[in-house]
Design an enzyme around this catalytic site. Sequence first.
Site, PDB file in Angstrom:
ATOM      1  N   ASP A   1       0.825  -1.228   0.000  1.00 14.56           N
ATOM      2  CA  ASP A   1       0.000   0.000   0.000  1.00 14.56           C
ATOM      3  C   ASP A   1       0.852   1.267   0.000  1.00 14.56           C
ATOM      4  O   ASP A   1       0.576   2.200  -0.744  1.00 14.56           O
ATOM      5  CB  ASP A   1      -1.062   0.001   1.122  1.00 14.56           C
ATOM      6  CG  ASP A   1      -0.497  -0.112   2.524  1.00 14.56           C
ATOM      7  OD1 ASP A   1       0.714  -0.386   2.671  1.00 14.56           O
ATOM      8  OD2 ASP A   1      -1.272   0.067   3.488  1.00 14.56           O
TER       9      ASP A   1
ATOM     10  N   GLY B   1      -3.125  -6.024  18.634  1.00 19.96           N
ATOM     11  CA  GLY B   1      -1.719  -6.277  18.332  1.00 19.96           C
ATOM     12  C   GLY B   1      -1.467  -7.606  17.650  1.00 19.96           C
ATOM     13  O   GLY B   1      -0.339  -8.092  17.623  1.00 19.96           O
TER      14      GLY B   1
ATOM     15  N   GLY C   1      -2.136  -8.191  14.419  1.00 21.51           N
ATOM     16  CA  GLY C   1      -2.051  -8.029  12.974  1.00 21.51           C
ATOM     17  C   GLY C   1      -3.426  -8.033  12.307  1.00 21.51           C
ATOM     18  O   GLY C   1      -3.528  -8.106  11.092  1.00 21.51           O
TER      19      GLY C   1
ATOM     20  N   SER D   1      -6.210  -1.393  15.404  1.00 15.94           N
ATOM     21  CA  SER D   1      -5.949   0.051  15.336  1.00 15.94           C
ATOM     22  C   SER D   1      -6.873   0.728  14.322  1.00 15.94           C
ATOM     23  O   SER D   1      -7.485   1.752  14.622  1.00 15.94           O
ATOM     24  CB  SER D   1      -4.480   0.325  15.016  1.00 15.94           C
ATOM     25  OG  SER D   1      -4.081  -0.309  13.824  1.00 15.94           O
TER      26      SER D   1
ATOM     27  N   ASP E   1      -5.459  -0.715   5.962  1.00 12.06           N
ATOM     28  CA  ASP E   1      -6.259  -1.152   7.103  1.00 12.06           C
ATOM     29  C   ASP E   1      -7.525  -0.313   7.247  1.00 12.06           C
ATOM     30  O   ASP E   1      -8.625  -0.839   7.451  1.00 12.06           O
ATOM     31  CB  ASP E   1      -5.448  -1.049   8.395  1.00 12.06           C
ATOM     32  CG  ASP E   1      -4.222  -1.943   8.370  1.00 12.06           C
ATOM     33  OD1 ASP E   1      -4.103  -2.761   7.437  1.00 12.06           O
ATOM     34  OD2 ASP E   1      -3.386  -1.817   9.282  1.00 12.06           O
TER      35      ASP E   1
HETATM   36  P1  ADP Z   1      -3.143  -4.192  15.455  1.00 10.77           P
HETATM   37  O1  ADP Z   1      -3.703  -3.065  14.666  1.00 10.77           O
HETATM   38  O2  ADP Z   1      -2.523  -5.237  14.614  1.00 10.77           O
HETATM   39  O3  ADP Z   1      -4.116  -4.794  16.411  1.00 10.77           O
HETATM   40  P2  ADP Z   1      -1.495  -2.077  16.460  1.00 10.77           P
HETATM   41  O4  ADP Z   1      -0.244  -2.077  17.260  1.00 10.77           O
HETATM   42  O5  ADP Z   1      -1.489  -1.403  15.159  1.00 10.77           O
HETATM   43  O6  ADP Z   1      -1.959  -3.593  16.329  1.00 10.77           O
HETATM   44  O7  ADP Z   1      -2.649  -1.411  17.308  1.00 10.77           O
HETATM   45  C1  ADP Z   1      -2.898  -1.885  18.621  1.00 10.77           C
HETATM   46  C2  ADP Z   1      -3.067  -0.694  19.552  1.00 10.77           C
HETATM   47  O8  ADP Z   1      -4.256   0.032  19.204  1.00 10.77           O
HETATM   48  C3  ADP Z   1      -3.265  -1.091  20.983  1.00 10.77           C
HETATM   49  O9  ADP Z   1      -2.032  -1.295  21.644  1.00 10.77           O
HETATM   50  C4  ADP Z   1      -4.022   0.099  21.546  1.00 10.77           C
HETATM   51  O10 ADP Z   1      -3.143   1.152  21.840  1.00 10.77           O
HETATM   52  C5  ADP Z   1      -4.892   0.511  20.369  1.00 10.77           C
HETATM   53  N1  ADP Z   1      -6.223  -0.122  20.433  1.00 10.77           N
HETATM   54  C6  ADP Z   1      -6.750  -0.986  19.549  1.00 10.77           C
HETATM   55  N2  ADP Z   1      -8.008  -1.365  19.907  1.00 10.77           N
HETATM   56  C7  ADP Z   1      -8.273  -0.706  21.052  1.00 10.77           C
HETATM   57  C8  ADP Z   1      -9.401  -0.661  21.933  1.00 10.77           C
HETATM   58  N3  ADP Z   1     -10.512  -1.376  21.723  1.00 10.77           N
HETATM   59  N4  ADP Z   1      -9.308   0.129  23.022  1.00 10.77           N
HETATM   60  C9  ADP Z   1      -8.206   0.860  23.251  1.00 10.77           C
HETATM   61  N5  ADP Z   1      -7.125   0.857  22.477  1.00 10.77           N
HETATM   62  C10 ADP Z   1      -7.130   0.089  21.379  1.00 10.77           C
HETATM   63 MG    MG Z   2      -2.535  -1.758  13.426  1.00 12.36          MG
END
Ligand code: ADP
Ligand code: MG
Length: 406
Positions: A49, A134, A136, A140, A184
């Site tokens: 992307d 976290g 994948g 986020s 994403d």
């Molecule tokens: P992924 O997107 O693969 O799950 P990322 O590291 O990109 O992993 O994003 C994870 C981060 O996004 C978490 O550590 C947190 O900070 C934030 N996050 C995601 N979902 C939530 C949620 N439901 N509540 C609060 N924070 C969240």
């Molecule tokens: Mg992410």
Amino acid sequence: MSAPPRPATAHATPSAERAAAEFTRRFGRAPLGVWSAPGRVNLIGEHTDYNDGFALPFAIDRRTWAAVAPREDRRIRVASTFAGDKSVELPLGLLDPARLAGWSAYPLGVAWAFGRLAARGGVDVCFDSSVPVGAGLSSSAAIEASIAIALNELWGTNLDRSALARIGRLAENEAVGAPTGIMDQTAALQGTAGAAVLLDARTLHTRAVPLGFAAAGLEVLVIDTRTAHAHAGGGYGARRASCERAAQVLGVPALRDVALARLEAAEALLDDETFRRARHVLTENARVLAAVTLLDAHGDPARSGDALARDMRAIGALLDASHASLRDDFEVSTPELDLAAESARAAGALGARMTGGGFGGAVIALVPTARNAAIAEAVTRAFAEAGYPRPQLFTVTPSAGARRER
Ligand code: ADP
Ligand code: MG
């Protein structure tokens, strides 16, 4: 003695209802509405992307719900079932991406990214989620997209979904500091049930590509290795920098502009590592387009059962080739991801690959529904034998993108 369970709501599992109930419990009033957005898996098209290339993600049946209500003042307050009982509160006028930190940087970064449109009034937000964080699967983008569509409606800003995806990316790039692309957010916002989203990351044009896996007796098994990945760390940025260097040396705006036929000529111009990074991107773009051709043919009712089976095996082979390229050329896989893909394949998956940015996270495997349980068992056994933590396995179905729930 173990601690008594935290007094929570009557809802045991994450849901729109639980988000609303948690909102009420924490803020002492009912939300105006609940908006949601899904996580995603990327079927194929990894690290393409940000090279203006192609990706084929789909939204999954795991979501993040945002219960939201406007406030009388100009402050924004966010809370999450993921982050204990504390909430984070700031005046909207003081949102500064450089000073946002922790989980709240995602939703507050989105509010900031609306720019001056955000002057339209304060909000309270409480999140609940069934997207593993976290892993994948883009929890986020799910949190970003859920609040983005909520604010878009509350603030009456009328932005279209591709603008909202850009807002999510801006938040992730500037407020979180993760130099990720737009895939994403696009999947979370543009996904539709039963289909993947073909994304052209240059034009941001998207098209739904029906998957038809269920009709072919197949499903997508996720193997979450439960090993951490951190995009904000150096690996992702270093890959991005390599790709930009390669494009510069080859004299194009982005690797998207290098035809596969130019690969050999490129080898003479680039150092070995940069060449392999570029080769991954070029071949991966070609694999996305090949998968789309196969899936489009799959939609043709005149196609025979034999041809369908052959097409699906060919898609499996593309997944395998993608994994090998990410492992050997792009070097973003891990021993756990490799084992997950290999053991699934050995137990009867048509194909398997790491999904998401890499350095940990999850693998997806295209599996015959009838063999799902046996494959899951074989993978779990292989992990135990290797002394790795027990992986989490579940199937995902292509689901709807961000929407208002109630
Ligand atoms: P992924 O997107 O693969 O799950 P990322 O590291 O990109 O992993 O994003 C994870 C981060 O996004 C978490 O550590 C947190 O900070 C934030 N996050 C995601 N979902 C939530 C949620 N439901 N509540 C609060 N924070 C969240
Ligand atoms: Mg992410």
